[in-house]
Design a protein around this motif. Structure first.
Motif, mmCIF file in Angstrom:
data_model
loop_
_atom_site.group_PDB
_atom_site.id
_atom_site.type_symbol
_atom_site.label_atom_id
_atom_site.label_comp_id
_atom_site.label_asym_id
_atom_site.label_seq_id
_atom_site.Cartn_x
_atom_site.Cartn_y
_atom_site.Cartn_z
ATOM 1 N N ILE A 149 0.838 -1.210 0.000
ATOM 2 C CA ILE A 149 0.000 0.000 0.000
ATOM 3 C C ILE A 149 0.868 1.253 0.000
ATOM 4 O O ILE A 149 0.605 2.226 -0.728
ATOM 5 N N VAL A 150 1.926 1.241 0.806
ATOM 6 C CA VAL A 150 2.826 2.395 0.862
ATOM 7 C C VAL A 150 3.483 2.632 -0.494
ATOM 8 O O VAL A 150 3.502 3.762 -1.004
ATOM 9 N N PHE A 151 4.012 1.554 -1.104
ATOM 10 C CA PHE A 151 4.673 1.704 -2.396
ATOM 11 C C PHE A 151 3.684 2.117 -3.487
ATOM 12 O O PHE A 151 4.010 2.902 -4.377
ATOM 13 N N GLU A 152 2.462 1.575 -3.410
ATOM 14 C CA GLU A 152 1.456 1.947 -4.414
ATOM 15 C C GLU A 152 1.072 3.412 -4.284
ATOM 16 O O GLU A 152 0.827 4.099 -5.276
ATOM 17 N N ALA B 227 3.948 5.341 -5.913
ATOM 18 C CA ALA B 227 3.918 5.216 -7.373
ATOM 19 C C ALA B 227 2.723 5.956 -7.965
ATOM 20 O O ALA B 227 2.840 6.620 -9.006
ATOM 21 N N GLY B 228 1.559 5.844 -7.301
ATOM 22 C CA GLY B 228 0.379 6.544 -7.800
ATOM 23 C C GLY B 228 0.540 8.050 -7.740
ATOM 24 O O GLY B 228 0.149 8.769 -8.670
ATOM 25 N N TYR B 229 1.125 8.539 -6.650
ATOM 26 C CA TYR B 229 1.373 9.983 -6.533
ATOM 27 C C TYR B 229 2.316 10.459 -7.644
ATOM 28 O O TYR B 229 2.076 11.498 -8.268
ATOM 29 N N SER B 230 3.369 9.709 -7.882
ATOM 30 C CA SER B 230 4.343 10.086 -8.913
ATOM 31 C C SER B 230 3.686 10.112 -10.291
ATOM 32 O O SER B 230 3.891 11.040 -11.077
ATOM 33 N N ARG B 231 2.869 9.103 -10.563
ATOM 34 C CA ARG B 231 2.204 9.047 -11.867
ATOM 35 C C ARG B 231 1.275 10.235 -12.060
ATOM 36 O O ARG B 231 1.292 10.889 -13.110
#
Length: 731
Positions: A208-211, A214-218
Motif C-alpha cells: 500500500i505504501v509503495f502503491e 507510485a500513484g502519486y508520482s504518476r
C-alpha cells in the motif's frame, strides 16, 4: 540565466543581418514585449527561433576553442554582460589559435579584435552562443492536425517515460489483491495458516505504501505534462490567431471564431486524459492477459470474446453518434455567436428596445441546441443499452463458468484461482472497452480539430518580417493605376486610381459613402494586398516592404478606437513599451489630451475600464491620437477621426492638427470638409475613381462634387451671412 537585453539584442541584430534577416532592437523589443533591462535566456532563444535562427548556448574553455571552427558567426559574452561577435579563427599563429571578433555596434570598416588565450580568459566568461539559420518548417508553422498534436505529446518524452515507468509499477502492485485473494482462499483458510496470514498482512501494508508513492508520482507527472501541453497550446493559439489577416476577422463573426477556438481545450483534455490514460491502461492488458491464460485459457478466451463484442458495438455506432455530435457543435456555434453578438451590441439593443426580438432569436437557437443534444443522447443510448448484457456476462457469466469448471475438476481450478481470475479479468477488459470508446471519442476530437484548424490553419498574413525592405520612410507616397475589390465578383472599391503625395504633405480625402476613402488607407497599411497596380512608399514597392516596419512608420486614428484595460500611461505607450514618461507627456500635449488628463484624480495613472467607458468620446479620440504619435511616425492617417465627436472636441483636435502635421505626411479622411480646408491637396473620390485633386479653393471653383458637399454643409452659415447683408438697419 538572464541576459542584458540591450547588449544581447545589439549582437543578435548583427547576427540576424548576417544570416539575411533584417530587424532592429526597437522592433524586437516591441514585438516580444522586452520592457525590462534583462530577460531570461530561454525567452530570447525562443524569440530567435520564431525569426528562423537557432541559438545554442554553451560553456567552452580555451583548450576546446578549436571546436568552434566552422561555427561562426557566434556571440561571445564578456564579463560586463556585453557581447562580441566572433567572426572567425586563425589557428596557426605564433601565439596559438586566435579568435577574430568585433563589437556589435562597430562599423563595417572597423578592424577586428584579435583574442588570444590570455585576452579571451581575461575578457570573456566562456559563455558562447552559436547561431544558425533554420530553413526547415518549424513546429509552429506546421498545420494544426492530429499529427501536430501527437508531436506535442512526444516533446515530453522524458515525462512520458516517467509516467510509463510509474504505470508499470502501479500495474504490478494492482496484481497483488487478486493474488492475495487466491492465497487466502486456497492456502490460509483451507490450511488455517496463521503465519501465512501474518506475512500477507505485512505485505499488504508495504505494498500500500509503495502503491501510494507510485500513484502519486504518476499523477504528478501527468499533471506536469498536462500543464506544459496546455501552456504550449495556449501560446500556439494566440500566435496563430494574431498572424491572421484582418479580413479573416471581418469575414467571420467573433462568436463563431471564439466557439471554434474553445475546442482547443477539449482537445487538450482528450490528449492528457482519455488518450494517455487508455494508452497506459493497455500496459495493464499486456501484463494481465498472459497471467489470465496461465490461470485458465477457456475463461480467458470467454472474457476477451465478450470484451471484443463490446468494442465492436461501440465502434459500429461511432459514425452515427459522430454525425449527431456534428449537429450539436453546429447548433452550439450558432447559439454562442448570437450570445457574443448580443454582448457586443448591448448598447444598440438597449437603445432600440430590441430585448424581445433578441430573446426570441435566442429561444430559437436554444431550442435547436436542445433538440440536437437530445438526438445525440437518444442515439448514444442505443449502443449503451445493447452493451449491458455483455458487460454483465463478463463478470456474472465468467463467474458461473468458472464455478462449473471448479466443480468439474477442483484440483485444476480452485476457488481462490477463480476469484483472482474474476478480479484480473475486470482489469483486462476495461482498457479494451475504453479503447473502443476512445475510437468514438476520436470522431468528436477529429471534428474539434477541424473546427480549430479552420481558424489557425487559415492563410496567415504575409508580413515579410525579416525578409522585406526596411529602408527609412519619410512619407512620400505614390499610387499608380491602383484598382481593388474586396471579393471576387464584387464591385471595384478603387478603379484605376493614381496620385502622388510628397513628403510632409497634408492630404485630405473626401467623397460620398462608398467612394473608396477608407480603402486607400487600408491599402496603404498593407491590410489588403490583393490589389492591381503599384503603391510605393518612398520609392519602395509596398508588396516588398516589411509590414512590421511599414506599420511602425504609420500612425492610424480611426472613427472607433479601442483602448485596452490599464492606465492612461500604459495605453499611450503601448506601442513603445520602453517610452519615457516625458515622451508620453509630449504626445499627450500634442494631441490635446493633457488638459483633461491633468484634471483626473490620478492623472496618467488613471485606470481605464474595458473600452475606456469611463472617458468621453472626445477624450478617447485624443488618447488614440497620442498613442498613434508615440512612435513619431512619418505618416499619420486620420480616418474620420472626428466624425463622431461633438463640436468642442472636434475644435480641440483641429486646433492641434497643424502642430501634429509638422514634419510628417498626413492622410486625413473626412466627410466634414471644414477639417480639410487647411490641406495642401484634397482628393475627390466618386464611385472608386479619382474625380479631382487640388486645394480647397481650386476644388471650390471647378469641382461640382466638392462644391455641392461644401455648400450643403455650410448652407446655414451662408444663409445667416446673406441675412446680415440683405436686411438694412433702420434707425
Amino acid at each position: 540565466m538572464k541576459l542584458n537585453c540591450t547588449h544581447f539584442l545589439g549582437a543578435f541584430v548583427h547576427i540576424a543581418t548576417r544570416t539575411g534577416i533584417e530587424t532592429t532592437q526597437d522592433e524586437l523589443r516591441r514585438a516580444y514585449a522586452l520592457v525590462e533591462d534583462e530577460a531570461p535566456a530561454d525567452t530570447l532563444i525562443g524569440m530567435a527561433r520564431e525569426l528562423g535562427i537557432e541559438l545554442r548556448p554553451m560553456q567552452i574553455e580555451w583548450r576546446a576553442i578549436t571546436q568552434l571552427q566552422g561555427a561562426f558567426p557566434a556571440m561571445l559574452m564578456l564579463r560586463d554582460g556585453s557581447f562580441l561577435i566572433a567572426e572567425g579563427m586563425v589557428a596557426d599563429t605564433p601565439q596559438g589559435p586566435v579568435i577574430l571578433a568585433r563589437d556589435a555596434g562597430a562599423g563595417a570598416d572597423e578592424v577586428d579584435i584579435a583574442l588570444d588565450q590570455q585576452r579571451f580568459e581575461r575578457l570573456c566568461t566562456g559563455d558562447v552562443i552559436l547561431a544558425k539559420r533554420r530553413y526547415r518548417l518549424n513546429e509552429s508553422a506546421q498545420p494544426f492536425s492530429m499529427r501536430w498534436i501527437v508531436s506535442q505529446l512526444l516533446l515530453e518524452k522524458t515525462v512520458l517515460r516517467d509516467i510509463g515507468l510509474a504505470s508499470i509499477i502501479t500495474t504490478i502492485f494492482s496484481l497483488f489483491p487478486p493474488v492475495l485473494s487466491m492465497i487466502v482462499l486456497d492456502r490460509v483458510m483451507v490450511n488455517h495458516s496463521y503465519s501465512t496470514l501474518a506475512v500477507m498482512c505485512g505485505a499488504v501494508v508495504l505494498l500500500i505504501v509503495f502503491e501510494m508513492i507510485a500513484g502519486y508520482s504518476r499523477r504528478l507527472y501527468m499533471e506536469v505534462m498536462a500543464t506544459r501541453i496546455d501552456g504550449r497550446l495556449s501560446l500556439y493559439l494566440l500566435d496563430r490567431m494574431l498572424s491572421l489577416p484582418l479580413d479573416f476577422f471581418e469575414r467571420n463573426p467573433t462568436g463563431l471564431i471564439q466557439s471554434k477556438l474553445s475546442k482547443i481545450y477539449q482537445i487538450r483534455s482528450f490528449l492528457t486524459g482519455k488518450l494517455l490514460q487508455t494508452g497506459l491502461d493497455l500496459v495493464v492488458v499486456a501484463i494481465v492477459v498472459p497471467i489470465l491464460f496461465y490461470l485458465n485459457w477457456v475463461l480467458t478466451l470467454t472474457v476477451l470474446g465478450l470484451a471484443c463484442m463490446l468494442a465492436l458495438i461501440v465502434y459500429y455506432y461511432a459514425e452515427v453518434v459522430g454525425k449527431r455530435f456534428k449537429a450539436v457543435v453546429a447548433a452550439e456555434q450558432r447559439k454562442n455567436t448570437h450570445l457574443v453578438e448580443s454582448i457586443y451590441g448591448i448598447k444598440t439593443i438597449k437603445s432600440l428596445a430590441l430585448e424581445g426580438r433578441r430573446r426570441g432569436e435566442w429561444d430559437a437557437r436554444v431550442a435547436q441546441s436542445v433538440e440536437a443534444r437530445f438526438a445525440l443522447g437518444r442515439t448514444a443510448n442505443i449502443p449503451q443499452t445493447i452493451s449491458v448484457p455483455f458487460e454483465r456476462l463478463i463478470f456474472s457469466g465468467t463467474f458461473l463458468l468458472g464455478a462449473y469448471l471448479t466443480l468439474v475438476d477442483p484440483s485444476a481450478f480452485q476457488a481462490g484461482s477463480l476469484m483472482a481470475f474474476i478480479m484480473l479479468g475486470n482489469r483486462a477488459t476495461q482498457p479494451i472497452i475504453q479503447l473502443a470508446q476512445l475510437m468514438q471519442d476520436y470522431g468528436e476530437i477529429k471534428e474539434a480539430i477541424e473546427e480549430v484548424g479552420s481558424v489557425v490553419n487559415a492563410q496567415p498574413e504575409q508580413t515579410r518580417i525579416g525578409t522585406g525592405l526596411r529602408q527609412p520612410i519619410s512619407g512620400q507616397l505614390t499610387f499608380s493605376d491602383v484598382s481593388f475589390r474586396y471579393a471576387p465578383g464584387a464591385p471595384l472599391a478603387l478603379d484605376d486610381v493614381s496620385f502622388e503625395v510628397p513628403t510632409g504633405t497634408f492630404l485630405g480625402v473626401m467623397g460620398r459613402s462608398g467612394s473608396g476613402k477608407t480603402t486607400i488607407t487600408r491599402l496603404l497599411q498593407g491590410l489588403n494586398p490583393q490589389y492591381e497596380g503599384i503603391i510605393k512608399v518612398d520609392g519602395m514597392d509596398l508588396r516588398e516592404i516589411d509590414l512590421q516596419h511599414l506599420r511602425t512608420c504609420i500612425g492610424v486614428v480611426g472613427q472607433e478606437n479601442f483602448l485596452f484595460s490599464g492606465t492612461i500611461r500604459e495605453n499611450i505607450g503601448i506601442a513603445k513599451p520602453h517610452a519615457s514618461f516625458s515622451e508620453i507627456v509630449r504626445v499627450a500635449q500634442l494631441a490635446g489630451a493633457e488638459e483633461f488628463i491633468e484634471r483626473l484624480p490620478q492623472g496618467y495613472d488613471t485606470m481605464l475600464s474595458e473600452g475606456a467607458a469611463n472617458l468621453s468620446g472626445g477624450q478617447r479620440q485624443r488618447l488614440a491620437i497620442a498613442r498613434a504619435l508615440i512612435l513619431d511616425p512619418p505618416i499619420l492617417i486620420l480616418d474620420e477621426a472626428t466624425s463622431a465627436l461633438d463640436a468642442e472636441s472636434e475644435a480641440i483636435i483641429n486646433a492641434n492638427l497643424m502642430r501634429i502635421a509638422q514634419g510628417r505626411t498626413i492622410i486625413c479622411v473626412s466627410h466634414r470638409l471644414a477639417m480639410l480646408v487647411a490641406a495642401d491637396n484634397i482628393l475627390v473620390l466618386e464611385k472608386g475613381r479619382l474625380d479631382d485633386i487640388g486645394s480647397h479653393q481650386e476644388l471650390l471653383r471647378r469641382n461640382e462634387i466638392y462644391q455641392h458637399m461644401w455648400h450643403t454643409q455650410n448652407r446655414s452659415t451662408e444663409v445667416m451671412n446673406f441675412d446680415r447683408i440683405a436686411i438694412p438697419h433702420h434707425q
